[in-house]
Motif scaffolding. Structure first.
Motif, short mmCIF file in Angstrom:
data_model
loop_
_atom_site.label_atom_id
_atom_site.label_comp_id
_atom_site.label_asym_id
_atom_site.label_seq_id
_atom_site.Cartn_x
_atom_site.Cartn_y
_atom_site.Cartn_z
N LYS A 310 0.84 -1.19 0.00
CA LYS A 310 0.00 0.00 0.00
C LYS A 310 0.88 1.24 0.00
O LYS A 310 1.70 1.43 0.89
N GLU A 311 0.71 2.07 -1.03
CA GLU A 311 1.53 3.27 -1.13
C GLU A 311 1.00 4.35 -0.19
O GLU A 311 -0.21 4.60 -0.12
N LEU A 312 1.92 5.01 0.52
CA LEU A 312 1.55 5.99 1.55
C LEU A 312 1.94 7.41 1.15
O LEU A 312 1.98 8.30 2.00
N THR A 313 2.21 7.62 -0.13
CA THR A 313 2.69 8.93 -0.59
C THR A 313 1.77 10.05 -0.16
O THR A 313 2.21 11.10 0.33
N TRP A 314 0.46 9.82 -0.31
CA TRP A 314 -0.49 10.91 -0.01
C TRP A 314 -0.43 11.32 1.46
O TRP A 314 -0.61 12.50 1.78
N ARG A 315 -0.16 10.39 2.35
CA ARG A 315 -0.11 10.73 3.78
C ARG A 315 1.06 11.67 4.07
O ARG A 315 0.91 12.67 4.78
N TRP A 316 2.23 11.32 3.52
CA TRP A 316 3.41 12.14 3.76
C TRP A 316 3.29 13.48 3.05
O TRP A 316 3.71 14.52 3.58
N ALA A 317 2.70 13.48 1.86
CA ALA A 317 2.50 14.74 1.14
C ALA A 317 1.53 15.64 1.90
O ALA A 317 1.72 16.86 1.99
N LEU A 318 0.47 15.03 2.47
CA LEU A 318 -0.49 15.81 3.25
C LEU A 318 0.17 16.39 4.49
O LEU A 318 -0.06 17.57 4.84
N ALA A 319 1.02 15.60 5.17
CA ALA A 319 1.71 16.10 6.36
C ALA A 319 2.63 17.26 5.98
O ALA A 319 2.71 18.27 6.71
N ALA A 320 3.32 17.14 4.84
CA ALA A 320 4.20 18.23 4.40
C ALA A 320 3.39 19.47 4.08
O ALA A 320 3.76 20.60 4.45
N PHE A 321 2.26 19.31 3.42
CA PHE A 321 1.40 20.43 3.08
C PHE A 321 0.91 21.15 4.34
O PHE A 321 0.91 22.39 4.41
N ILE A 322 0.49 20.38 5.34
CA ILE A 322 -0.01 20.98 6.59
C ILE A 322 1.09 21.76 7.29
O ILE A 322 0.87 22.90 7.74
N LEU A 323 2.29 21.17 7.38
CA LEU A 323 3.39 21.86 8.06
C LEU A 323 3.77 23.16 7.35
O LEU A 323 3.98 24.20 7.98
N LEU A 324 3.86 23.10 6.02
CA LEU A 324 4.23 24.31 5.28
C LEU A 324 3.13 25.36 5.36
O LEU A 324 3.43 26.57 5.41
N THR A 325 1.89 24.92 5.39
CA THR A 325 0.78 25.87 5.54
C THR A 325 0.83 26.55 6.90
O THR A 325 0.64 27.77 7.02
N VAL A 326 1.09 25.76 7.94
CA VAL A 326 1.20 26.33 9.29
C VAL A 326 2.36 27.32 9.36
O VAL A 326 2.24 28.41 9.93
N ALA A 327 3.51 26.92 8.78
CA ALA A 327 4.67 27.81 8.80
C ALA A 327 4.38 29.12 8.07
O ALA A 327 4.76 30.20 8.53
N TRP A 328 3.74 29.05 6.93
CA TRP A 328 3.40 30.25 6.16
C TRP A 328 2.44 31.15 6.94
O TRP A 328 2.62 32.37 7.01
N SER A 329 1.43 30.53 7.56
CA SER A 329 0.46 31.32 8.34
C SER A 329 1.11 32.00 9.53
O SER A 329 0.85 33.17 9.83
N LEU A 330 1.98 31.26 10.24
CA LEU A 330 2.67 31.85 11.39
C LEU A 330 3.60 32.97 10.96
O LEU A 330 3.76 33.97 11.69
N SER A 331 4.22 32.81 9.80
CA SER A 331 5.11 33.87 9.34
C SER A 331 4.34 35.16 9.05
O SER A 331 4.81 36.26 9.33
#
Length: 339
Positions: A310-331
């Motif tokens: 089972k490929e898990l790419t979408w999970r890691w991509a979603l986690a990366a998206f969330i972290l970068l979104t949080v970082a951008w918002s905090l900035s």
């Protein structure tokens, strides 16, 4: 944490070569640390610190570092997603995972040529076998003497099967042929019911039979007739001839001695004609070994476990998206108007 523990935490990857991009993330982190050192030196040389404190008293300090850390972590997760992480699991089709244990409870099982007697030694070995069978394989129990009794239909409830093994009692005569036929019908009925479920393969074997006995058929249909029914249904029968040639029982009233030698010949024919295997056991330890051999052989009959990737790419991509979104918002919130 040792290497084995780390390997258990990290996923497998379809494209592990792409993980070299993590070096880019490491380089960015090193560049950030270097820029902080350079910036601190530049401020000391060219800036009036007291004036800077009055003009921008709320400098970002730790917040700037937190945002940078979130961004770097987000990039690292994105790289992992690019490498296409996967998880491997295995499963066995339910219709393949079904075993019926046929247990001889004829009076000859009272013979003491196997300590403490054939019946008790067989019960102990059967309990161990049931415990060792994979958890996703259904097990049923059928006892037979002159009458065949379905003690437990195939189930995943191991404790229920073991309780019924403990409660088995001796009776007269031996109906091996009838026992095989009843068990075959039970397996095919269960398989037919399951084949109606979506996604089930109706061509799979209904299951397997493990036959434990010490004698020959004395009533009912012959052993050969039972084997023919099992073979036609595609049900392999693994036979275990339990006991010794010197076994005997005595009449508790008259004291008369009756020889009850083990009879493996017919059982070998049953195993050969149905695609199973035949074993002989003349002691409790040998019976346990025979059960182990049966357990190892069942994988060939019931089918190998299917490995699912089972490929898990979408999970890691979603986690990366969330972290970068949080970082951008905090900035935007913390660093607006700050130097």
């Amino acid at each position: 944490m040792n290497g084995t523990q780390i390997a258990a935490i990290l996923p497998d990857f379809l494209d592990p070569g792409r993980l070299w991009l993590l070096l880019v993330v490491v380089a960015l982190g090193a560049g950030y640390v270097a820029s902080l050192a350079w910036r601190k030196g530049a401020q000391v040389r060219f800036t009036q610190v007291d004036l800077l404190d009055r003009v921008a008293p709320q400098r970002p300090r730790w917040r700037r570092h937190l945002i940078a850390a979130l961004q770097l972590l987000g990039l690292a997760l994105a790289v992992i997603a690019i490498a296409r992480p996967v998880e491997h699991t295995s499963e066995r089709t339910k219709s393949e995972g079904r075993i019926l244990v046929l247990f001889d409870v004829s009076l000859s099982m009272e013979a003491t040529d196997v300590a403490p007697n054939r019946l008790e030694a067989a019960k102990e070995a059967a309990r161990n076998f049931i415990d060792e069978v994979d958890d996703d394989v259904e097990i049923g129990l059928v006892s037979f003497a002159g009458v065949v009794r379905v003690q437990v239909e195939p189930t995943l409830d191991r404790e229920r099967v073991i309780r019924r093994v403990d409660d088995l009692e001796l009776d007269e005569a031996t109906a091996i042929g009838d026992a095989i036929i009843v068990s075959t019908d039970l397996l095919t009925d269960a398989a037919d019911a399951q084949s109606d479920e979506p996604g089930q393969d109706s061509d799979l074997a209904p299951g397997a039979i493990v036959l434990l006995t010490d004698g020959e058929t004395t009533v009912g249909r012959t052993t050969a007739e039972g084997a023919a029914v099992a073979a036609e249904a595609g049900v392999p029968v693994f036979t275990i001839a339990f006991g010794t040639p010197d076994g005997f029982i005595s009449d508790p009233i008259s004291g008369e001695i009756f020889p009850v030698p083990v009879a493996p010949e017919e059982l070998e024919i049953v195993a050969e004609s149905t695609g199973g295997q035949a074993y002989e056991a003349q002691s409790g330890d040998a019976l346990a070994d025979a059960y182990d051999e049966v357990s190892n052989s069942l994988g060939d009959t019931l089918g190998e476990e299917i490995e699912i990737t089972k490929e898990l790419t979408w999970r890691w991509a979603l986690a990366a998206f969330i972290l970068l979104t949080v970082a951008w918002s905090l900035s935007l919130w913390w660093l607006r108007g700050m130097v």
